[in-house]
Scaffold this active site. Structure first.
Site, PDB file in Angstrom:
ATOM      1  N   GLY A 105       0.800  -0.976   0.123  1.00 43.32           N
ATOM      2  CA  GLY A 105      -0.175   0.104  -0.417  1.00 43.32           C
ATOM      3  C   GLY A 105       1.043   1.287  -0.065  1.00 43.32           C
ATOM      4  N   SER A 108       3.057   0.808   3.325  1.00 48.41           N
ATOM      5  CA  SER A 108       3.080  -0.185   4.154  1.00 48.41           C
ATOM      6  C   SER A 108       3.331  -1.471   2.810  1.00 48.41           C
ATOM      7  CB  SER A 108       2.230  -0.720   5.248  1.00 48.41           C
ATOM      8  OG  SER A 108       0.979  -1.513   4.763  1.00 48.41           O
ATOM      9  N   THR A 109       5.036  -2.460   3.571  1.00 46.92           N
ATOM     10  CA  THR A 109       4.226  -3.517   2.534  1.00 46.92           C
ATOM     11  C   THR A 109       3.568  -5.018   3.649  1.00 46.92           C
ATOM     12  OG1 THR A 109       6.316  -4.048   2.858  1.00 46.92           O
ATOM     13  CG2 THR A 109       6.213  -3.324   0.549  1.00 46.92           C
ATOM     14  N   VAL A 110       3.312  -6.053   2.900  1.00 48.72           N
ATOM     15  CA  VAL A 110       2.831  -7.005   4.077  1.00 48.72           C
ATOM     16  C   VAL A 110       3.047  -8.135   3.364  1.00 48.72           C
ATOM     17  CG1 VAL A 110       0.845  -7.552   5.080  1.00 48.72           C
ATOM     18  CG2 VAL A 110       0.671  -5.521   4.617  1.00 48.72           C
ATOM     19  N   LYS A 126       3.075  -6.659   9.018  1.00 49.29           N
ATOM     20  CA  LYS A 126       3.159  -5.097   8.084  1.00 49.29           C
ATOM     21  C   LYS A 126       4.395  -4.100   8.145  1.00 49.29           C
ATOM     22  CE  LYS A 126      -0.270  -1.524   7.372  1.00 49.29           C
ATOM     23  NZ  LYS A 126      -1.935   0.021   8.338  1.00 49.29           N
ATOM     24  N   ASP A 232     -12.711   4.909   7.465  1.00 50.10           N
ATOM     25  CA  ASP A 232     -11.987   4.563   6.087  1.00 50.10           C
ATOM     26  C   ASP A 232     -12.608   3.392   5.680  1.00 50.10           C
ATOM     27  OD1 ASP A 232     -10.368   4.362   4.028  1.00 50.10           O
ATOM     28  OD2 ASP A 232      -8.492   4.021   5.048  1.00 50.10           O
TER      29      ASP A 232
END
Length: 453
Positions: A105, A108-110, A126, A232
């Protein structure tokens, strides 16, 4: 108006897993690749751990053409130095070995990781960008660990806890350009938005929508009981829990046998993510980075397509904005066209706001005077009698019922009533999450996918 009913774990809990069972899958997202078979070896970092880390392949994967944008590189706010340069095989946090990438995103990356202290235990990591203000999201997760009033009174956990993502652990990771916060969580499957893209018609069957929103409302009920406003809520932030966790070991083994494609840019490796679906478990509200703690707030919030009118007009707002989002969420799951579109060609936020408010007015009718009196900005859009005078034309007036294309008869009427309970101009006239959970449209379908008696 529905009578308020208490949500307890012993009350009726709606499950969507029985009528819909999906086979476990793990499909790497593919990209066009060149013929080069080799890439740099992922580093193994020394640590005190309970079992030996695995040595992942250093070749045998598709190498993506460096000129192609991959995954997070496609995001408009992407900056390579902001992201931690994770590689499959890395050991972080002392005892988590990264075995696959799950997603990405703007902040972040997961990653899927195996806990080397508990050999068969998998966790999602995350990894925030180094510029992310993670402290707020962390404070929300910590706040949600406290029991809410209902749990204290009933001496039982709130049913919504099964539908809000929990934080298990947290650590900081030093990268080449700064420090990265890492949230450790239970792995979940794909988002409802991703699942929707796999539907032939682009929308879900009504029975699945009613079950999905029921579970989302349970999660909202917990958040609101804790005085947390999510702000959100949309299909990208609703994740499908796993009922078959063997898919996680399948992903790890696939990275050993046939590593996922990747791209090399300097010292950074961009990995391709896996779609994950291991059964249709509980729908879980995730991503609390935009959540607010407290009952009353001011200022801009919410994604533009889901923005409640009180937010657009700079009024104080609270938990009812999530109910507005819930109504629009249901619409996007069931109907192919957006209900209150903001013009994509608007060059200014003011015109975009005007288009949204005009669309709301054309469908819901003008807001009542009590609402208009709460913000001086309302005078830009409506006169003293409530007639539209905004800077953009008012679309043709269309009843909400006339816009519904996927339901007919009694179910259509109940659906419209459900929407009107969520999409009221006055925030205090919207039903709460636990009241909406018992709405006749949601409770009108039985487990076998038909209409209830």
């Amino acid at each position: 108006m529905l009578a308020a009913r208490s949500l307890t774990r012993r009350s009726f809990l709606w499950s969507w897993s029985r009528p819909f069972r999906f086979p476990p899958i793990c499909v790497p997202r593919r990209a066009v690749a060149s013929a080069s078979p080799r890439g740099p070896a992922p580093p193994i970092r020394k640590s005190s751990i309970g079992c030996s880390p695995r040595q992942f392949p250093t070749g045998g994967f598709e190498v993506i053409d460096p000129s192609l944008l991959v995954e997070e590189e496609k995001l408009p706010t992407y900056g390579r130095s902001k992201y931690y340069p994770m590689r499959i095989g890395d050991i972080v946090g002392g005892h988590y070995q990264v075995v696959a990438k799950l997603g990405y995103g703007s902040t972040s990356t997961v990653w899927l990781a195996r806990d080397l202290n508990k050999e068969r235990l998998y966790r999602a990591l995350k990894v925030h960008i180094c510029s992310a203000a993670y402290q707020h999201e962390l404070s929300v997760y910590e706040h949600l660990k406290k029991p809410v009033r209902q749990e204290i009174d009933d001496e039982d956990s709130h049913p919504g806890r099964d539908h809000v993502r929990q934080l298990e652990d947290f650590f900081l990771l030093d990268g080449p350009h700064g420090r990265h916060a890492v949230f450790v969580m239970v792995p979940l499957g794909m988002s409802l938005a991703t699942m929707q893209t796999r539907q032939r018609t682009g929308v879900f069957p009504p029975i699945l929508v009613t079950q999905a929103i029921s579970q989302a409302l349970l999660g909202l009920a917990l958040l609101h009981s804790a005085d947390v406003v999510h702000t959100d809520l949309h299909a990208d932030n609703l994740l499908i829990a796993l009922t078959d966790e063997s898919v996680l070991s399948t992903i790890e083994e696939s990275e050993m046998a046939k590593p996922s494609p990747r791209k090399q840019v300097g010292d950074t490796t961009i990995h391709v993510s896996h779609y994950v679906l291991g059964g249709a478990g509980a729908l879980t509200i995730g991503d609390l980075g935009q959540a607010r703690i407290g009952r009353v707030h001011t200022g801009r919030a919410m994604p533009i397509p889901y923005r409640a009118p009180e937010v657009i007009l700079d009024m104080p707002w609270g938990t009812p904005v999530d109910m507005w989002s819930a109504g629009l969420l249901v619409w996007t799951l069931l109907e192919p066209k957006r209900l209150f579109p903001a013009s994509d060609t608007d060059s200014s936020p003011e015109l975009r706001d005007a288009h949204q408010l005009a669309a709301m007015t054309a469908t819901l009718g003008p807001p009542p005077k009590e609402f208009r009196d709460r913000s001086k900005k309302c005078a830009k859009y409506w006169d003293e009698q409530g007639s539209w005078q905004g800077p953009v034309p008012l679309p043709p007036t269309t009843r909400l019922a006339d816009l519904v294309t996927t339901l007919e008869g009694e179910q259509k009427a109940l659906f419209v009533d459900f929407l009107e309970c969520c999409l009221a101009w006055l925030p205090e006239e919207r039903l709460t999450a636990d009241q909406t959970y018992f709405h006749s449209w949601l409770r009108g379908y039985d487990e076998n996918g038909g209409e209830g008696s």
